[in-house]
Design a protein around this motif. Structure first.
Motif, PDB file in Angstrom:
ATOM      1  N   SER A  17       0.822  -1.211   0.000  1.00  0.00           N
ATOM      2  CA  SER A  17       0.000   0.000   0.000  1.00  0.00           C
ATOM      3  C   SER A  17       0.854   1.258   0.000  1.00  0.00           C
ATOM      4  N   ALA A  18       1.953   1.230   0.739  1.00  0.00           N
ATOM      5  CA  ALA A  18       2.827   2.405   0.775  1.00  0.00           C
ATOM      6  C   ALA A  18       3.378   2.717  -0.607  1.00  0.00           C
ATOM      7  N   PHE A  19       3.794   1.681  -1.327  1.00  0.00           N
ATOM      8  CA  PHE A  19       4.301   1.910  -2.676  1.00  0.00           C
ATOM      9  C   PHE A  19       3.189   2.333  -3.639  1.00  0.00           C
ATOM     10  N   LEU A  20       1.968   1.888  -3.383  1.00  0.00           N
ATOM     11  CA  LEU A  20       0.854   2.276  -4.242  1.00  0.00           C
ATOM     12  C   LEU A  20       0.444   3.729  -4.036  1.00  0.00           C
ATOM     13  N   VAL A  21       0.439   4.212  -2.794  1.00  0.00           N
ATOM     14  CA  VAL A  21      -0.048   5.568  -2.528  1.00  0.00           C
ATOM     15  C   VAL A  21       1.057   6.626  -2.571  1.00  0.00           C
ATOM     16  N   MET A  22       2.309   6.207  -2.610  1.00  0.00           N
ATOM     17  CA  MET A  22       3.415   7.161  -2.549  1.00  0.00           C
ATOM     18  C   MET A  22       3.393   8.222  -3.655  1.00  0.00           C
ATOM     19  N   PRO A  23       3.133   7.882  -4.908  1.00  0.00           N
ATOM     20  CA  PRO A  23       3.215   8.917  -5.940  1.00  0.00           C
ATOM     21  C   PRO A  23       2.046   9.902  -5.968  1.00  0.00           C
ATOM     22  N   PHE A  24       0.947   9.609  -5.288  1.00  0.00           N
ATOM     23  CA  PHE A  24      -0.206  10.499  -5.353  1.00  0.00           C
ATOM     24  C   PHE A  24       0.051  11.805  -4.611  1.00  0.00           C
ATOM     25  N   PHE A  48       7.119  16.498  -0.385  1.00  0.00           N
ATOM     26  CA  PHE A  48       7.061  15.147   0.172  1.00  0.00           C
ATOM     27  C   PHE A  48       6.566  15.211   1.615  1.00  0.00           C
ATOM     28  N   ARG A  49       5.488  14.481   1.906  1.00  0.00           N
ATOM     29  CA  ARG A  49       4.895  14.444   3.246  1.00  0.00           C
ATOM     30  C   ARG A  49       4.782  12.996   3.696  1.00  0.00           C
ATOM     31  N   PRO A  50       5.772  12.478   4.424  1.00  0.00           N
ATOM     32  CA  PRO A  50       5.737  11.072   4.816  1.00  0.00           C
ATOM     33  C   PRO A  50       4.574  10.732   5.743  1.00  0.00           C
ATOM     34  N   GLY A  51       4.140  11.669   6.556  1.00  0.00           N
ATOM     35  CA  GLY A  51       3.016  11.401   7.465  1.00  0.00           C
ATOM     36  C   GLY A  51       1.735  11.101   6.708  1.00  0.00           C
ATOM     37  N   LYS A  52       1.497  11.834   5.640  1.00  0.00           N
ATOM     38  CA  LYS A  52       0.309  11.612   4.831  1.00  0.00           C
ATOM     39  C   LYS A  52       0.384  10.260   4.118  1.00  0.00           C
ATOM     40  N   ILE A  53       1.575   9.889   3.668  1.00  0.00           N
ATOM     41  CA  ILE A  53       1.770   8.599   3.006  1.00  0.00           C
ATOM     42  C   ILE A  53       1.533   7.463   3.996  1.00  0.00           C
ATOM     43  N   ILE A  54       2.037   7.608   5.215  1.00  0.00           N
ATOM     44  CA  ILE A  54       1.850   6.579   6.238  1.00  0.00           C
ATOM     45  C   ILE A  54       0.368   6.412   6.569  1.00  0.00           C
ATOM     46  N   LEU A  55      -0.352   7.506   6.697  1.00  0.00           N
ATOM     47  CA  LEU A  55      -1.783   7.443   6.995  1.00  0.00           C
ATOM     48  C   LEU A  55      -2.550   6.765   5.870  1.00  0.00           C
ATOM     49  N   ARG A  56      -2.285   7.187   4.639  1.00  0.00           N
ATOM     50  CA  ARG A  56      -2.972   6.586   3.494  1.00  0.00           C
ATOM     51  C   ARG A  56      -2.652   5.097   3.371  1.00  0.00           C
ATOM     52  N   ALA A  57      -1.375   4.740   3.548  1.00  0.00           N
ATOM     53  CA  ALA A  57      -0.968   3.334   3.440  1.00  0.00           C
ATOM     54  C   ALA A  57      -1.621   2.497   4.534  1.00  0.00           C
TER      55      ALA A  57
END
Length: 95
Positions: A17-24, A48-57
């Motif tokens: 999921s992290a790799f799927l949502v990372m580019p958005f 780049f916002r890692p917190g948002k990526i972690i939440l989405r993943a």
């Protein structure tokens, strides 16, 4: 299903999921109209916002795992459903 299996499978779903949502939502300096600093890659994101990526993943992995676990409990799709080539031939071993 054992708890360690649950954690391991959820971890696999989370990484996927992290790799799927990372580019958005990421934008390059060219898209933002900013100057590229010396030594930086042209494709490096400026927002780049890692917190948002972690939440989405985490949310996507939870949904995917819930579907996986429901299939595990109710058996909607089994190995027999995924056997596209039919039964393997029975070999006569001469016993």
């Amino acid at each position: 299903m054992q708890w360690f299996s649950i954690v391991a499978i959820y971890g696999l779903f989370w990484v996927l999921s992290a790799f799927l949502v990372m580019p958005f939502g990421l934008r390059t300096p060219h898209e933002e109209g900013k100057k590229i600093e010396t030594g930086h890659a042209d494709s490096a994101p400026v927002n780049f916002r890692p917190g948002k990526i972690i939440l989405r993943a985490t949310l996507l992995a939870a949904v995917l795992f819930a579907i996986y676990y429901a299939n595990y409990i109710y058996g909607w799709i089994t190995l027999e459903d995924l056997n596209f080539f039919g039964k393997p031939p029975v070999e006569d071993l001469g016993y």
